[in-house]
Design an enzyme around this catalytic site. Structure first.
Site, PDB file in Angstrom:
ATOM      1  N   ASP A  56     -10.102  47.989   0.377  1.00 54.72           N
ATOM      2  CA  ASP A  56     -10.613  47.578   1.694  1.00 54.72           C
ATOM      3  C   ASP A  56     -11.131  48.787   2.476  1.00 54.72           C
ATOM      4  O   ASP A  56     -11.802  48.623   3.499  1.00 54.72           O
ATOM      5  CB  ASP A  56      -9.489  46.935   2.526  1.00 54.72           C
ATOM      6  CG  ASP A  56      -9.569  45.413   2.546  1.00 54.72           C
ATOM      7  OD1 ASP A  56     -10.688  44.881   2.425  1.00 54.72           O
ATOM      8  OD2 ASP A  56      -8.507  44.772   2.698  1.00 54.72           O
TER       9      ASP A  56
ATOM     10  N   GLN B 118      -4.323  41.091   3.520  1.00 45.67           N
ATOM     11  CA  GLN B 118      -5.171  40.357   4.461  1.00 45.67           C
ATOM     12  C   GLN B 118      -4.651  40.527   5.889  1.00 45.67           C
ATOM     13  O   GLN B 118      -3.454  40.371   6.149  1.00 45.67           O
ATOM     14  CB  GLN B 118      -5.221  38.871   4.058  1.00 45.67           C
ATOM     15  CG  GLN B 118      -6.232  38.041   4.836  1.00 45.67           C
ATOM     16  CD  GLN B 118      -7.686  38.453   4.592  1.00 45.67           C
ATOM     17  OE1 GLN B 118      -8.027  39.025   3.552  1.00 45.67           O
ATOM     18  NE2 GLN B 118      -8.555  38.171   5.530  1.00 45.67           N
TER      19      GLN B 118
ATOM     20  N   LYS C  12     -11.944  35.459  -2.099  1.00 46.00           N
ATOM     21  CA  LYS C  12     -11.844  36.742  -2.816  1.00 46.00           C
ATOM     22  C   LYS C  12     -11.313  36.517  -4.235  1.00 46.00           C
ATOM     23  O   LYS C  12     -11.805  37.118  -5.192  1.00 46.00           O
ATOM     24  CB  LYS C  12     -10.955  37.720  -2.032  1.00 46.00           C
ATOM     25  CG  LYS C  12     -11.595  38.148  -0.704  1.00 46.00           C
ATOM     26  CD  LYS C  12     -10.639  38.920   0.191  1.00 46.00           C
ATOM     27  CE  LYS C  12     -11.263  39.131   1.570  1.00 46.00           C
ATOM     28  NZ  LYS C  12     -10.407  39.872   2.507  1.00 46.00           N
TER      29      LYS C  12
HETATM   30  N1  GUN Z   1      -9.296  40.295   7.919  1.00 49.14           N
HETATM   31  C1  GUN Z   1     -10.563  40.113   8.328  1.00 49.14           C
HETATM   32  N2  GUN Z   1     -11.421  40.772   7.513  1.00 49.14           N
HETATM   33  C2  GUN Z   1     -10.663  41.401   6.591  1.00 49.14           C
HETATM   34  C3  GUN Z   1     -10.991  42.241   5.491  1.00 49.14           C
HETATM   35  O1  GUN Z   1     -12.136  42.580   5.190  1.00 49.14           O
HETATM   36  N3  GUN Z   1      -9.911  42.679   4.774  1.00 49.14           N
HETATM   37  C4  GUN Z   1      -8.637  42.368   5.087  1.00 49.14           C
HETATM   38  N4  GUN Z   1      -7.660  42.872   4.330  1.00 49.14           N
HETATM   39  N5  GUN Z   1      -8.314  41.600   6.120  1.00 49.14           N
HETATM   40  C5  GUN Z   1      -9.330  41.115   6.855  1.00 49.14           C
END
Ligand code: GUN
Length: 294
Positions: A119, A96, A52
C-alpha cells in the site's frame, strides 16, 4: 471532452500482469501472494477488499484474506501483522483502513514489514517517495499518474491542484505530482482551512479531488480545458438501485464535464486503477524490484 476510462485501462493492466506472471511461472518462479487484513464488517471496506481479492485471481496471484471482528485488540492485530511479516509465502500485506477507534492505525502500519508494504503507507515508503528513492508508491496516486500517462496527458510544468490532504490520497498525490521525473508539476494542496479555494481551483490545469463531498466541485470553480481526476467515492442512499445506494464523486459531473478536456467518471475512474496499481506493487514485491532479496 474525453472520459478517462479507468475500468478499461485497469483491465488492460491486469492482463499485462497475468501475462508476466505466466512468464514468471514458466521460468520456475513463485506466484505473487497478497495478504489482505480487514477488521469488522463495514460494507464499503468489505467491497474494496473483495475487489482486491478478485483482482488477485485475475492476475494469477495467490491471496489470503484475514477478517477479524471489531473486538480484536490492538495487540492481537499487531501479532497477526507480524505473522504475515514472517510468512515467506506472503509477498505483500495490506491492512484495510479505517480501523476501529481502539486501534492505533499508525502503530499497525508501522508494524508491517516495509518491504511487504504494497500500500506504500509505511513511513519508510512515504519518506522514500518524498526523496525520490525506490519504494512502493501508494495505489491511488500511482493510478492517477498511470492513467494520465496511458492517455498521453503530460503533467510536466502544469499547475496541479490537489483538493484534500489525507495521508492515503492527498499528500502522496501531491508528492508524486511534484516529484522529479515523475509528475514534474507545480503543485498546490488545498484543505478545509484553505482560503480563496475557488480562485485556486480556477488556476488548475489538472485538478485532483479527494475530499469525499458529493458535488463539491462545481462548473464555476474550473477553467475550460482542465483535466479532472475525481477520487471521491461517497455512498448516497438511493431506493431505485438494487443495492440501496449509488456512488457519487466530489465533482458535479453533469455540469463540470463539458468544460473539461478529460475527466474520470465515478464509478469507473480512479477506483479500478487503484486496484490494478496494488497488483503492480504486489508483483514488484514478489520480484523484489524495490528491495533486493537479502
Ligand atoms: N482505505 C481506503 N483506501 C485504502 C487503500 O488504498 N488501502 C487500504 N489499506 N485501506 C484503504
Amino acid at each position: 471532452m474525453q472520459i478517462l476510462d479507468g475500468k478499461q485501462t485497469s483491465e488492460t493492466i491486469k492482463q499485462e500482469i497475468l501475462a508476466e506472471v505466466e512468464q514468471l511461472m514458466a521460468n520456475g518462479g513463485k506466484r505473487p501472494h497478497l495478504a489482505a487484513i480487514i477488521v469488522g464488517h463495514d460494507g464499503a471496506s468489505e467491497t474494496y477488499v473483495a475487489n482486491k481479492v478478485k483482482a488477485c485471481r485475475d492476475c494469477g496471484f495467490d491471496s489470503t484474506l484475514l477478517q477479524f471482528e471489531d473486538s480484536i485488540s490492538e495487540a492481537e492485530l499487531l501479532n497477526e501483522v507480524k505473522k504475515c511479516n514472517r510468512n515467506e509465502e506472503i509477498d505483500g500485506i495490506i491492512v484495510q483502513l479505517p480501523l476501529p477507534h481502539h486501534i492505533n492505525e499508525h502503530k499497525i502500519i508501522e508494524a508491517i514489514d516495509y518491504k511487504k508494504d504494497v500500500d506504500g503507507f509505511h513511513p519508510e515508503n512515504v519518506g522514500r517517495l518524498y526523496i525520490g528513492m525506490p519504494c512502493y508508491i501508494s495505489a491511488t496516486p500511482k493510478g492517477i499518474l498511470e492513467l494520465l500517462t496511458r492517455y498521453h496527458i503530460s503533467t510536466k510544468g502544469k499547475k496541479c491542484v490537489v483538493l484534500g490532504r489525507s495521508n492515503i490520497v492527498g499528500k502522496p498525490t501531491a508528492a508524486l505530482m511534484m516529484q522529479k521525473d515523475m509528475g514534474d508539476a507545480t503543485v498546490t494542496i488545498l484543505h478545509s482551512h484553505s482560503q480563496n479555494l475557488k480562485e485556486e481551483c480556477l488556476q488548475a490545469d489538472i485538478l485532483v479531488t479527494a475530499i469525499g463531498q458529493p458535488h463539491f466541485v462545481t462548473a464555476d470553480m474550473i477553467k475550460d480545458g482542465v483535466v479532472i481526476l475525481d477520487i471521491g467515492i461517497t455512498r448516497v442512499a438511493d431506493s431505485t438501485r438494487s443495492k440501496g445506494y449509488r456512488l457519487l464523486g466530489d465533482v458535479d459531473f453533469d455540469n463540470v464535464a463539458p468544460k473539461c478536456s478529460y475527466i474520470t467518471p465515478v464509478p469507473g475512474g480512479v477506483g479500478p486503477m487503484t486496484v490494478s496499481m496494488l497488483m503492480l506493487n504486489t508483483l514488484a514485491a514478489a520480484k523484489h524490484t524495490y528491495y533486493p532479496k537479502e
